[in-house]
Design a protein around this motif. Structure first.
Motif, PDB file in Angstrom:
ATOM      1  N   SER A 253       0.858  -1.184   0.000  1.00 22.19           N
ATOM      2  CA  SER A 253       0.000   0.000   0.000  1.00 22.19           C
ATOM      3  C   SER A 253       0.893   1.233   0.000  1.00 22.19           C
ATOM      4  CB  SER A 253      -0.894   0.001   1.243  1.00 22.19           C
ATOM      5  OG  SER A 253      -1.544   1.232   1.386  1.00 22.19           O
ATOM      6  N   HIS A 254       0.506   2.241  -0.765  1.00 16.82           N
ATOM      7  CA  HIS A 254       1.309   3.474  -0.829  1.00 16.82           C
ATOM      8  C   HIS A 254       1.218   4.267   0.463  1.00 16.82           C
ATOM      9  CE1 HIS A 254       2.346   2.965  -4.996  1.00 16.82           C
ATOM     10  NE2 HIS A 254       1.076   2.712  -5.292  1.00 16.82           N
ATOM     11  N   ARG A 255       0.134   4.115   1.210  1.00 14.70           N
ATOM     12  CA  ARG A 255      -0.077   4.919   2.410  1.00 14.70           C
ATOM     13  C   ARG A 255       0.151   4.139   3.695  1.00 14.70           C
ATOM     14  NH1 ARG A 255      -5.901   6.766   0.880  1.00 14.70           N
ATOM     15  NH2 ARG A 255      -5.874   4.537   0.574  1.00 14.70           N
ATOM     16  N   LEU A 256       0.832   3.036   3.635  1.00 18.30           N
ATOM     17  CA  LEU A 256       1.052   2.218   4.816  1.00 18.30           C
ATOM     18  C   LEU A 256       2.207   2.793   5.626  1.00 18.30           C
ATOM     19  CD1 LEU A 256      -0.058  -0.294   6.205  1.00 18.30           C
ATOM     20  CD2 LEU A 256       1.660  -1.628   4.990  1.00 18.30           C
ATOM     21  N   ASP A 257       1.881   3.410   6.747  1.00 17.48           N
ATOM     22  CA  ASP A 257       2.889   3.974   7.633  1.00 17.48           C
ATOM     23  C   ASP A 257       2.684   3.415   9.040  1.00 17.48           C
ATOM     24  OD1 ASP A 257       0.594   5.263   8.462  1.00 17.48           O
ATOM     25  OD2 ASP A 257       1.281   7.279   7.962  1.00 17.48           O
ATOM     26  N   LEU A 258       3.458   3.886   9.987  1.00 15.49           N
ATOM     27  CA  LEU A 258       3.379   3.369  11.356  1.00 15.49           C
ATOM     28  C   LEU A 258       1.986   3.535  11.940  1.00 15.49           C
ATOM     29  CD1 LEU A 258       4.862   2.193  13.816  1.00 15.49           C
ATOM     30  CD2 LEU A 258       5.410   4.530  14.472  1.00 15.49           C
ATOM     31  N   GLU A 259       1.389   4.685  11.740  1.00 18.07           N
ATOM     32  CA  GLU A 259       0.040   4.934  12.275  1.00 18.07           C
ATOM     33  C   GLU A 259      -0.978   3.970  11.680  1.00 18.07           C
ATOM     34  OE1 GLU A 259      -3.245   8.509  12.247  1.00 18.07           O
ATOM     35  OE2 GLU A 259      -1.135   9.049  12.163  1.00 18.07           O
ATOM     36  N   SER A 260      -0.894   3.746  10.380  1.00 16.57           N
ATOM     37  CA  SER A 260      -1.817   2.807   9.724  1.00 16.57           C
ATOM     38  C   SER A 260      -1.642   1.398  10.267  1.00 16.57           C
ATOM     39  CB  SER A 260      -1.571   2.774   8.217  1.00 16.57           C
ATOM     40  OG  SER A 260      -1.694   4.046   7.655  1.00 16.57           O
ATOM     41  N   MET A 261      -0.400   1.005  10.494  1.00 19.13           N
ATOM     42  CA  MET A 261      -0.142  -0.343  10.988  1.00 19.13           C
ATOM     43  C   MET A 261      -0.652  -0.511  12.419  1.00 19.13           C
ATOM     44  SD  MET A 261       3.526  -1.129   9.217  1.00 19.13           S
ATOM     45  CE  MET A 261       3.520  -2.889   9.488  1.00 19.13           C
ATOM     46  N   VAL A 262      -0.533   0.521  13.233  1.00 18.35           N
ATOM     47  CA  VAL A 262      -1.072   0.457  14.596  1.00 18.35           C
ATOM     48  C   VAL A 262      -2.596   0.334  14.544  1.00 18.35           C
ATOM     49  CG1 VAL A 262      -1.380   1.757  16.743  1.00 18.35           C
ATOM     50  CG2 VAL A 262       0.868   1.638  15.673  1.00 18.35           C
ATOM     51  N   ARG A 263      -3.233   1.080  13.636  1.00 19.40           N
ATOM     52  CA  ARG A 263      -4.697   0.971  13.498  1.00 19.40           C
ATOM     53  C   ARG A 263      -5.110  -0.428  13.057  1.00 19.40           C
ATOM     54  NH1 ARG A 263      -4.518   6.148  11.078  1.00 19.40           N
ATOM     55  NH2 ARG A 263      -4.779   5.197   9.053  1.00 19.40           N
ATOM     56  N   ILE A 264      -4.383  -0.999  12.102  1.00 17.40           N
ATOM     57  CA  ILE A 264      -4.698  -2.354  11.638  1.00 17.40           C
ATOM     58  C   ILE A 264      -4.522  -3.349  12.788  1.00 17.40           C
ATOM     59  CG2 ILE A 264      -3.924  -4.239  10.124  1.00 17.40           C
ATOM     60  CD1 ILE A 264      -3.249  -2.011   8.043  1.00 17.40           C
ATOM     61  N   ALA A 265      -3.440  -3.210  13.543  1.00 17.76           N
ATOM     62  CA  ALA A 265      -3.200  -4.096  14.695  1.00 17.76           C
ATOM     63  C   ALA A 265      -4.331  -3.954  15.715  1.00 17.76           C
ATOM     64  CB  ALA A 265      -1.851  -3.779  15.341  1.00 17.76           C
ATOM     65  N   GLY A 266      -4.778  -2.736  15.962  1.00 18.22           N
ATOM     66  CA  GLY A 266      -5.888  -2.511  16.891  1.00 18.22           C
ATOM     67  C   GLY A 266      -7.174  -3.159  16.417  1.00 18.22           C
ATOM     68  N   ARG A 267      -7.443  -3.076  15.109  1.00 17.16           N
ATOM     69  CA  ARG A 267      -8.649  -3.721  14.567  1.00 17.16           C
ATOM     70  C   ARG A 267      -8.560  -5.239  14.677  1.00 17.16           C
ATOM     71  NH1 ARG A 267      -8.257   0.133  10.044  1.00 17.16           N
ATOM     72  NH2 ARG A 267      -7.629  -1.621   8.764  1.00 17.16           N
ATOM     73  N   LEU A 268      -7.375  -5.792  14.418  1.00 17.33           N
ATOM     74  CA  LEU A 268      -7.192  -7.236  14.572  1.00 17.33           C
ATOM     75  C   LEU A 268      -7.443  -7.651  16.017  1.00 17.33           C
ATOM     76  CD1 LEU A 268      -4.013  -7.848  12.395  1.00 17.33           C
ATOM     77  CD2 LEU A 268      -6.292  -8.764  11.971  1.00 17.33           C
ATOM     78  N   GLN A 269      -6.949  -6.861  16.962  1.00 19.87           N
ATOM     79  CA  GLN A 269      -7.185  -7.175  18.372  1.00 19.87           C
ATOM     80  C   GLN A 269      -8.668  -7.144  18.712  1.00 19.87           C
ATOM     81  OE1 GLN A 269      -4.665  -4.532  20.672  1.00 19.87           O
ATOM     82  NE2 GLN A 269      -3.369  -6.268  21.207  1.00 19.87           N
ATOM     83  N   LEU A 270      -9.394  -6.159  18.193  1.00 22.53           N
ATOM     84  CA  LEU A 270     -10.829  -6.084  18.479  1.00 22.53           C
ATOM     85  C   LEU A 270     -11.557  -7.330  18.008  1.00 22.53           C
ATOM     86  CD1 LEU A 270     -11.682  -2.354  17.670  1.00 22.53           C
ATOM     87  CD2 LEU A 270     -11.714  -3.496  19.906  1.00 22.53           C
ATOM     88  N   VAL A 271     -11.180  -7.839  16.850  1.00 23.65           N
ATOM     89  CA  VAL A 271     -11.828  -9.036  16.316  1.00 23.65           C
ATOM     90  C   VAL A 271     -11.463 -10.260  17.159  1.00 23.65           C
ATOM     91  CG1 VAL A 271     -11.890 -10.623  14.349  1.00 23.65           C
ATOM     92  CG2 VAL A 271     -12.004  -8.159  13.965  1.00 23.65           C
ATOM     93  N   VAL A 272     -10.179 -10.418  17.450  1.00 26.01           N
ATOM     94  CA  VAL A 272      -9.725 -11.590  18.199  1.00 26.01           C
ATOM     95  C   VAL A 272     -10.275 -11.584  19.621  1.00 26.01           C
ATOM     96  CG1 VAL A 272      -7.667 -12.676  19.192  1.00 26.01           C
ATOM     97  CG2 VAL A 272      -7.645 -11.911  16.818  1.00 26.01           C
ATOM     98  N   GLN A 273     -10.415 -10.425  20.216  1.00 26.37           N
ATOM     99  CA  GLN A 273     -10.782 -10.333  21.620  1.00 26.37           C
ATOM    100  C   GLN A 273     -12.286 -10.374  21.873  1.00 26.37           C
ATOM    101  OE1 GLN A 273      -6.731  -8.071  23.004  1.00 26.37           O
ATOM    102  NE2 GLN A 273      -8.581  -6.912  23.129  1.00 26.37           N
ATOM    103  N   GLN A 274     -13.081 -10.657  20.852  1.00 20.99           N
ATOM    104  CA  GLN A 274     -14.509 -10.834  21.065  1.00 20.99           C
ATOM    105  C   GLN A 274     -14.716 -12.104  21.881  1.00 20.99           C
ATOM    106  OE1 GLN A 274     -16.949  -8.640  20.048  1.00 20.99           O
ATOM    107  NE2 GLN A 274     -15.155  -7.413  19.531  1.00 20.99           N
ATOM    108  N   PRO A 275     -15.581 -12.076  22.898  1.00 26.17           N
ATOM    109  CA  PRO A 275     -15.802 -13.280  23.711  1.00 26.17           C
ATOM    110  C   PRO A 275     -16.265 -14.452  22.844  1.00 26.17           C
ATOM    111  CG  PRO A 275     -16.851 -11.376  24.717  1.00 26.17           C
ATOM    112  CD  PRO A 275     -16.379 -10.945  23.355  1.00 26.17           C
TER     113      PRO A 275
END
Length: 169
Positions: A22-44
Motif C-alpha cells: 500500500s502506498h499509504r502504509l505507515d506506522l500509524e496505519s499499521m497500529v490501526r490495523i493491529a488494533g482492529r485485529l485485536q478487536l476481532v480476536v478479543q470478542q468473547p
C-alpha cells in the motif's frame, strides 16, 4: 483484513499477517490495523455454557525499518516485536525498532552465558545486613546475587534476572 492481505499460521500456534502493499502504509496505519485485529480476536467466545475472553499481543515490522527487507528478515523483525509485546501483555502492540533488536541480542547473550558464569564462579552472593529501626542492631541478613561479568562488570539482579525469565536456568 484488507483484500490482498494474507493470514499464515505458524508451527508454534501463532499467526502471521502479511499485509498487501500500500502506498499509504505507515506506522500509524499499521497500529490501526493491529488494533482492529485485536478487536476481532478479543470478542468473547462461547464454549459450552461459558464465555471465554481471548487476548492477543501483536508485534509488527514495516519494510522501511529493516535494512535488508526480504521475507526472512521481516519475519524475524516482526517476531522480535511480538516477543516484546508478549513480555508486556495482555493486549500489547509493539513495532520493531533497532533498540528492540539490541535488547533481544543482549538478553540472548546473557541467557547463553549464565550457566557458564555459574560454573566459573561469576555469580556470587552479597550479604546485606538488615538493621532494626528501634535499636540500630543487625536483625537479619539479606542475600543479593551479583554477576561479575567479564565484559560488562558487576551486574545487579535487575540487569540479568529478567533475561532468564521463561528459561529453566
Amino acid at each position: 483484513m484488507r483484500p490482498g492481505d494474507r493470514l499464515v499460521p505458524q508451527e508454534d500456534g501463532s499467526l502471521v499477517v502479511v499485509l498487501a502493499p500500500s502506498h499509504r502504509l505507515d506506522l500509524e496505519s499499521m497500529v490501526r490495523i493491529a488494533g482492529r485485529l485485536q478487536l476481532v480476536v478479543q470478542q468473547p467466545i462461547v464454549l459450552g455454557d461459558k464465555a471465554v475472553e481471548v487476548t492477543c499481543c501483536i508485534g509488527f515490522c514495516h519494510a522501511r525499518q529493516v535494512p535488508d527487507a526480504d521475507g526472512r528478515s521481516l519475519l524475524e523483525a516482526a517476531q522480535i516485536a511480538a516477543d516484546e509485546a508478549m513480555r508486556n501483555r495482555p493486549g500489547a502492540i509493539r513495532a520493531f525498532s533497532a533498540d528492540l533488536a539490541q535488547a533481544r541480542s543482549t538478553r540472548d547473550a546473557l541467557r547463553a552465558g549464565f550457566a557458564a558464569a555459574v560454573e566459573a564462579g561469576q555469580i556470587r552472593a552479597w550479604f546485606q545486613p538488615q538493621l532494626s529501626c528501634d535499636s540500630g542492631q543487625v536483625s537479619g541478613m539479606e542475600a543479593l546475587v551479583r554477576w561479575h561479568h567479564p565484559d560488562r562488570g558487576c551486574l545487579s539482579p535487575g540487569d540479568f534476572l529478567p533475561a532468564l525469565d521463561g528459561t529453566d536456568l
